[in-house]
Every structure is written in C-alpha cells, then in structure tokens.
Write an enzyme that holds these catalytic residues in place. Sequence first.
Site, PDB file in Angstrom:
ATOM      1  N   GLY A 124      -9.583 -12.636   3.610  1.00 17.41           N
ATOM      2  CA  GLY A 124      -9.042 -11.296   3.894  1.00 17.41           C
ATOM      3  C   GLY A 124      -9.955 -10.191   3.383  1.00 17.41           C
ATOM      4  N   PHE A 163      -8.285  -3.962   3.635  1.00 27.05           N
ATOM      5  CA  PHE A 163      -8.350  -2.826   2.708  1.00 27.05           C
ATOM      6  C   PHE A 163      -8.792  -3.249   1.292  1.00 27.05           C
ATOM      7  CE2 PHE A 163      -5.243  -0.358  -0.145  1.00 27.05           C
ATOM      8  CZ  PHE A 163      -6.183   0.593  -0.505  1.00 27.05           C
ATOM      9  N   ASP A 209      -9.819 -18.489  10.504  1.00 29.24           N
ATOM     10  CA  ASP A 209      -8.405 -18.282  10.228  1.00 29.24           C
ATOM     11  C   ASP A 209      -7.991 -19.139   9.028  1.00 29.24           C
ATOM     12  OD1 ASP A 209      -5.512 -18.384  10.466  1.00 29.24           O
ATOM     13  OD2 ASP A 209      -5.768 -17.701  12.540  1.00 29.24           O
ATOM     14  N   THR A 220       2.414 -10.001  -4.679  1.00 27.50           N
ATOM     15  CA  THR A 220       2.809  -8.587  -4.600  1.00 27.50           C
ATOM     16  C   THR A 220       4.025  -8.333  -5.492  1.00 27.50           C
ATOM     17  OG1 THR A 220       3.797  -6.908  -3.150  1.00 27.50           O
ATOM     18  CG2 THR A 220       4.087  -9.173  -2.468  1.00 27.50           C
ATOM     19  N   ASP A 221       4.196  -7.082  -5.897  1.00 28.10           N
ATOM     20  CA  ASP A 221       5.413  -6.739  -6.668  1.00 28.10           C
ATOM     21  C   ASP A 221       6.665  -6.881  -5.803  1.00 28.10           C
ATOM     22  OD1 ASP A 221       5.034  -4.520  -4.995  1.00 28.10           O
ATOM     23  OD2 ASP A 221       5.344  -3.034  -6.578  1.00 28.10           O
ATOM     24  N   GLU A 222       6.483  -6.893  -4.468  1.00 30.98           N
ATOM     25  CA  GLU A 222       7.654  -6.930  -3.584  1.00 30.98           C
ATOM     26  C   GLU A 222       8.404  -8.263  -3.671  1.00 30.98           C
ATOM     27  OE1 GLU A 222       7.304  -5.026   0.207  1.00 30.98           O
ATOM     28  OE2 GLU A 222       5.598  -3.832  -0.462  1.00 30.98           O
ATOM     29  N   TYR A 232       8.312  -9.900   5.049  1.00 35.36           N
ATOM     30  CA  TYR A 232       6.995  -9.865   4.380  1.00 35.36           C
ATOM     31  C   TYR A 232       7.136 -10.349   2.941  1.00 35.36           C
ATOM     32  CZ  TYR A 232       3.244  -7.821   1.535  1.00 35.36           C
ATOM     33  OH  TYR A 232       2.241  -7.634   0.611  1.00 35.36           O
ATOM     34  N   LYS A 245       5.581 -13.717   1.139  1.00 33.09           N
ATOM     35  CA  LYS A 245       4.699 -13.649  -0.041  1.00 33.09           C
ATOM     36  C   LYS A 245       5.326 -14.414  -1.215  1.00 33.09           C
ATOM     37  CE  LYS A 245       1.344 -11.576  -0.511  1.00 33.09           C
ATOM     38  NZ  LYS A 245      -0.083 -11.921  -0.284  1.00 33.09           N
ATOM     39  N   TYR A 282      11.558   7.810   5.760  1.00 30.28           N
ATOM     40  CA  TYR A 282      12.745   6.957   5.937  1.00 30.28           C
ATOM     41  C   TYR A 282      13.896   7.391   5.022  1.00 30.28           C
ATOM     42  CZ  TYR A 282       9.685   3.516   8.264  1.00 30.28           C
ATOM     43  OH  TYR A 282       8.829   2.878   9.107  1.00 30.28           O
ATOM     44  N   ARG A 287       7.951   4.267  -5.518  1.00 24.33           N
ATOM     45  CA  ARG A 287       6.910   3.242  -5.595  1.00 24.33           C
ATOM     46  C   ARG A 287       6.024   3.576  -6.785  1.00 24.33           C
ATOM     47  NH1 ARG A 287      10.118   1.388  -2.735  1.00 24.33           N
ATOM     48  NH2 ARG A 287       9.909   0.453  -0.659  1.00 24.33           N
ATOM     49  N   GLY A 323      16.994  -3.016   5.032  1.00 21.59           N
ATOM     50  CA  GLY A 323      16.640  -3.803   3.836  1.00 21.59           C
ATOM     51  C   GLY A 323      15.661  -3.094   2.926  1.00 21.59           C
TER      52      GLY A 323
HETATM   53  P1  NAD Z   1      -4.800  -5.630   4.938  1.00 20.01           P
HETATM   54  O1  NAD Z   1      -3.688  -5.766   5.911  1.00 20.01           O
HETATM   55  O2  NAD Z   1      -5.582  -4.352   4.884  1.00 20.01           O
HETATM   56  O3  NAD Z   1      -5.877  -6.799   5.169  1.00 20.01           O
HETATM   57  C1  NAD Z   1      -5.490  -8.129   5.393  1.00 20.01           C
HETATM   58  C2  NAD Z   1      -6.749  -8.900   5.780  1.00 20.01           C
HETATM   59  O4  NAD Z   1      -6.400 -10.283   5.982  1.00 20.01           O
HETATM   60  C3  NAD Z   1      -7.385  -8.407   7.088  1.00 20.01           C
HETATM   61  O5  NAD Z   1      -8.788  -8.320   6.951  1.00 20.01           O
HETATM   62  C4  NAD Z   1      -6.997  -9.483   8.094  1.00 20.01           C
HETATM   63  O6  NAD Z   1      -7.922  -9.614   9.156  1.00 20.01           O
HETATM   64  C5  NAD Z   1      -6.969 -10.717   7.205  1.00 20.01           C
HETATM   65  N1  NAD Z   1      -6.111 -11.793   7.763  1.00 20.01           N
HETATM   66  C6  NAD Z   1      -4.837 -11.676   8.210  1.00 20.01           C
HETATM   67  N2  NAD Z   1      -4.411 -12.851   8.685  1.00 20.01           N
HETATM   68  C7  NAD Z   1      -5.434 -13.727   8.523  1.00 20.01           C
HETATM   69  C8  NAD Z   1      -5.599 -15.106   8.824  1.00 20.01           C
HETATM   70  N3  NAD Z   1      -4.602 -15.824   9.403  1.00 20.01           N
HETATM   71  N4  NAD Z   1      -6.764 -15.705   8.521  1.00 20.01           N
HETATM   72  C9  NAD Z   1      -7.777 -14.994   7.936  1.00 20.01           C
HETATM   73  N5  NAD Z   1      -7.690 -13.674   7.655  1.00 20.01           N
HETATM   74  C10 NAD Z   1      -6.524 -13.061   7.940  1.00 20.01           C
HETATM   75  O7  NAD Z   1      -4.175  -5.990   3.516  1.00 20.01           O
HETATM   76  P2  NAD Z   1      -4.366  -5.356   2.074  1.00 20.01           P
HETATM   77  O8  NAD Z   1      -3.516  -4.177   1.948  1.00 20.01           O
HETATM   78  O9  NAD Z   1      -5.804  -5.271   1.780  1.00 20.01           O
HETATM   79  O10 NAD Z   1      -3.698  -6.513   1.186  1.00 20.01           O
HETATM   80  C11 NAD Z   1      -4.471  -7.598   0.711  1.00 20.01           C
HETATM   81  C12 NAD Z   1      -3.573  -8.515  -0.107  1.00 20.01           C
HETATM   82  O11 NAD Z   1      -2.982  -7.777  -1.173  1.00 20.01           O
HETATM   83  C13 NAD Z   1      -2.429  -9.127   0.687  1.00 20.01           C
HETATM   84  O12 NAD Z   1      -2.254 -10.465   0.259  1.00 20.01           O
HETATM   85  C14 NAD Z   1      -1.230  -8.275   0.292  1.00 20.01           C
HETATM   86  O13 NAD Z   1      -0.032  -9.003   0.399  1.00 20.01           O
HETATM   87  C15 NAD Z   1      -1.565  -7.932  -1.146  1.00 20.01           C
HETATM   88  N6  NAD Z   1      -1.000  -6.686  -1.659  1.00 20.01           N
HETATM   89  C16 NAD Z   1      -1.230  -5.495  -1.014  1.00 20.01           C
HETATM   90  C17 NAD Z   1      -0.718  -4.330  -1.558  1.00 20.01           C
HETATM   91  C18 NAD Z   1      -0.934  -2.991  -0.890  1.00 20.01           C
HETATM   92  O14 NAD Z   1      -0.340  -1.993  -1.308  1.00 20.01           O
HETATM   93  N7  NAD Z   1      -1.794  -2.885   0.106  1.00 20.01           N
HETATM   94  C19 NAD Z   1       0.052  -4.372  -2.740  1.00 20.01           C
HETATM   95  C20 NAD Z   1       0.265  -5.603  -3.352  1.00 20.01           C
HETATM   96  C21 NAD Z   1      -0.269  -6.744  -2.809  1.00 20.01           C
HETATM   97  P1  TYD Z   2       4.607   1.258   2.906  1.00 17.67           P
HETATM   98  O1  TYD Z   2       3.314   1.964   2.782  1.00 17.67           O
HETATM   99  O2  TYD Z   2       4.994   0.670   4.225  1.00 17.67           O
HETATM  100  O3  TYD Z   2       4.616   0.162   1.755  1.00 17.67           O
HETATM  101  P2  TYD Z   2       5.819  -0.806   1.219  1.00 17.67           P
HETATM  102  O4  TYD Z   2       6.898  -0.831   2.209  1.00 17.67           O
HETATM  103  O5  TYD Z   2       5.104  -2.096   1.109  1.00 17.67           O
HETATM  104  O6  TYD Z   2       6.232  -0.213  -0.101  1.00 17.67           O
HETATM  105  O7  TYD Z   2       5.761   2.247   2.493  1.00 17.67           O
HETATM  106  C1  TYD Z   2       5.797   2.891   1.230  1.00 17.67           C
HETATM  107  C2  TYD Z   2       7.110   3.637   1.140  1.00 17.67           C
HETATM  108  O8  TYD Z   2       7.092   4.685   2.130  1.00 17.67           O
HETATM  109  C3  TYD Z   2       8.323   2.795   1.453  1.00 17.67           C
HETATM  110  O9  TYD Z   2       9.410   3.207   0.626  1.00 17.67           O
HETATM  111  C4  TYD Z   2       8.632   3.116   2.899  1.00 17.67           C
HETATM  112  C5  TYD Z   2       8.198   4.556   3.031  1.00 17.67           C
HETATM  113  N1  TYD Z   2       7.741   4.955   4.369  1.00 17.67           N
HETATM  114  C6  TYD Z   2       8.355   6.024   5.030  1.00 17.67           C
HETATM  115  O10 TYD Z   2       9.277   6.680   4.507  1.00 17.67           O
HETATM  116  N2  TYD Z   2       7.919   6.334   6.288  1.00 17.67           N
HETATM  117  C7  TYD Z   2       6.917   5.659   6.898  1.00 17.67           C
HETATM  118  O11 TYD Z   2       6.561   5.975   8.055  1.00 17.67           O
HETATM  119  C8  TYD Z   2       6.277   4.576   6.198  1.00 17.67           C
HETATM  120  C9  TYD Z   2       5.163   3.792   6.837  1.00 17.67           C
HETATM  121  C10 TYD Z   2       6.722   4.254   4.924  1.00 17.67           C
END
Ligand code: NAD
Ligand code: TYD
Length: 340
Positions: free
Chosen positions: A9, A13, A61, A125-127, A149, A153, A206, A213, A274
């Site tokens: 991955g 991001f 993949d 994730t914290d979720e 999701y 996780k 929403y 958060r 949810g």
């Molecule tokens: P992202 O959605 O930006 O990137 C996910 C990456 O995984 C992409 O490059 C995608 O192409 C790749 N991917 C998806 N399915 C795949 C597969 N089947 N095989 C190979 N590659 C695949 O995600 P992110 O926000 O960078 O999150 C990265 C990790 O951190 C995830 O595990 C997510 O659950 C965790 N995380 C994210 C956050 C957040 O706020 N973004 C917070 C806590 C944990």
């Molecule tokens: P998000 O970035 O989707 O992260 P997560 O659901 O994993 O916390 O959303 C962050 C917060 O923002 C969450 O409480 C949902 C809210 N949100 C909105 O209110 N409107 C939106 O369009 C989006 C994408 C999120």
Amino acid sequence: MTKTVLITGGAGFIGSHFTEYLAARYPEYALRVLDVLTYAGRRENLAALENNSNFAFIHADVRDKQAVYEAMQGVDYVVHFAAETHVDRSILDPDAFITTDVYGTFVMLEAARRTGIERFVHISTDEVYGSAEQGAFTEQSPLQPSSPYAASKAGADLLAQAYYRTYGVPVLIVRPSNTFGPRQYPEKLIPFFTVRALHDQPLPLYGDGQQQRDWLYVGDHVRAIDTVLHKGQIGEAYNIAGGNERTNIEVSRIILNTLGKPESLIQFVQDRPGHDRRYALDDTKLRVLGWKPEAEFETALQETVSWYAQHPEWWQPILQQQAEYRQFVQQWYAGRETGR
Ligand code: NAD
Ligand code: TYD
C-alpha cells in the site's frame, strides 16, 4: 545494518509518506513497495523515489498468494498498509474491504510465516475500538467496530495477533488515529472539504457536525511507525494518538478560514449510518518508546490546506470520479432515511 523492507500500500497516502521517510532516514535500506494501484493508489505519489536505486515497485495484489510470497523473498521487515480505507465506501459496498483488509492480511501473514521475516508491522486503526463515549482507549480495550471498514480492520488485527500467538510470526500492531496531510485522497474529510471550498461548493457535514476525531499529522504518524518498527516489542500493539481532539465543525471552520471562504458554505446533511461519535486513544505505551507528536495542529492543518490549494495538478485528474461517487453516497444515505 542494511535491511530489505516490503511496504504494501506504499502508493497510497500514508504508505507513500512512510516510504519517503524511510528512504531519507535509512538510505542503506532496500525498499520494495507492493501495491495494486486501486483508485486510491497512484504511482506519482512515489515520484520522489523513482530514481533511487534502493527502491523497487511491485505491481501486485495482496490477495495474490504467489505474488506476495515472491515479493517476500529476502525481506527482513514488512510494513503492511494495503487496505480499502474509506468508511463511506465500506457502507455502500463492503466486498473489497473483506477481501483486501481481512483475506489480504491473511495472505501477508501466511507468506511471512513461510519466509521467516524479522518483523511484521501491521497497520490497524483506532476505529477497531468503536466510539469512545468518554475517556480514551488503551491497547487492552475491547474491539467493538461500527462500520464494515472498522470490522474488516478488526478482523485483520485479530488475525495478526493470532499469527503471533500460534505461529510466532513477529507481529507488531499499530492503531493510529485519523491522519491528515498532503496526498490524501479527496474523499476523506480534510482534503474533500478543502477541494470543495476551493470550488466554492457546500461542505456536506454529517449530522450535527459535533463528532470528534483526534487528528494526527502524517509526519508524526510515519515517525511513530518507524519507532515501533525499530523499538517496539514483538507481539504488542501500540496506539498512535495525535493529541488534537476537534469536532468536525471546528475542522471545517479552520479549512474555510485558511482559504478565506465564508462559513455559510457549511451544509448539514443526512448523517452516515453507524457514525462513531468520538475517537480517543491513550498513547502512553508508545511514548515510553520515545515518540511524541510534534506538529502543531492548526499550523499543520493550514499547511495541508495550502498544499491542496497549490497542487491542483494532483487532485484535478481524480476529481470527476470522486465527485460522482460522492453524489452516489449522499443519495444512498438520503434514500435510506426516506425508505427508498
Ligand atoms: P489509502 O487509501 O490512501 O491507500 C491504500 C493503498 O493500498 C493504495 O495505494 C491502494 O492502491 C493499496 N491497496 C488497496 N487494496 C490493495 C490490494 N488488494 N493489494 C495491494 N494494494 C492495495 O490509505 P491510507 O489512508 O494511506 O491508509 C493506509 C493504512 O493506514 C490502511 O491500512 C488504513 O486502514 C490505515 N489507517 C489510516 C488512517 C487514516 O486516517 N488515513 C488512520 C488509521 C489507520
Ligand atoms: P473521514 O475522513 O471519512 O474519516 P473516518 O470516518 O475514518 O473518521 O471522516 C472524518 C469525520 O468527518 C467523520 O466523523 C465523518 C465526517 N465527515 C463529514 O461530516 N462529511 C463528509 O463528507 C466526510 C467525508 C466526513
């Protein structure tokens, strides 16, 4: 000492920031990014590394056993980011969340078991803890996920724990809070609202917008993973907290103020089903290893918003697809309310 690191991955991001960070901090490490490039994964996120002779990209993949097994040959460390990551998408279409997040993690752990790597950092994730009505979750808190999701996780997190206990796979788990920074796909709150505001479009908040958060800057996030990778105790889980609890409406206001846009752009819309009210983590265990967040929240958020304003070439090519999907999400939530 040199190490070979497999990062799944890494075209997304956080994974791309982490790969860049490792390349700068440990230039002697050989880095392999494995990514299938879904809508969220982009090769240009790794542009800074393309000419680095210690960097290799594997287009594969995580659900592909053979490809994963081959990619893991000669690897010392695995850092497993690859996942489907957006809650709204998981509500509309959970399928890929189960196959990538749960089954894909199983494939990764199974390959690790067979190849005998040194350390396997699983990005959870914290979720997985669900909503924190009060206080803060420790690593011992029960996993009570709310969305498909979060449940996928949680399944991956539990599998990682089981592979440590049953087979001795050297697993370390991190559970980070909501992360923000440049190159985050504009479906997540901060980049989505920034791009909307840049177009003078309403920001769909929403419910009542009072959900909280705990925001973690991506630079602090990748340093925390580095800390756990090199100093964490095998078999343990570590929360990563940002220390920046804010309501969604507060975050929306900072985005609008940074861009000089009116608060009247905030539009309250049908809530996400949810929807977790609050996330909060106790990160004492990680701080004992010497990490603490350094970014000042408002400054980091303003810089992030400015990055999007200055880099339309990054988000313009994906905007149309994202806008169509988003409309679909909102119609689905609204239809659910009216029973359609
Ligand atoms: P992202 O959605 O930006 O990137 C996910 C990456 O995984 C992409 O490059 C995608 O192409 C790749 N991917 C998806 N399915 C795949 C597969 N089947 N095989 C190979 N590659 C695949 O995600 P992110 O926000 O960078 O999150 C990265 C990790 O951190 C995830 O595990 C997510 O659950 C965790 N995380 C994210 C956050 C957040 O706020 N973004 C917070 C806590 C944990
Ligand atoms: P998000 O970035 O989707 O992260 P997560 O659901 O994993 O916390 O959303 C962050 C917060 O923002 C969450 O409480 C949902 C809210 N949100 C909105 O209110 N409107 C939106 O369009 C989006 C994408 C999120």
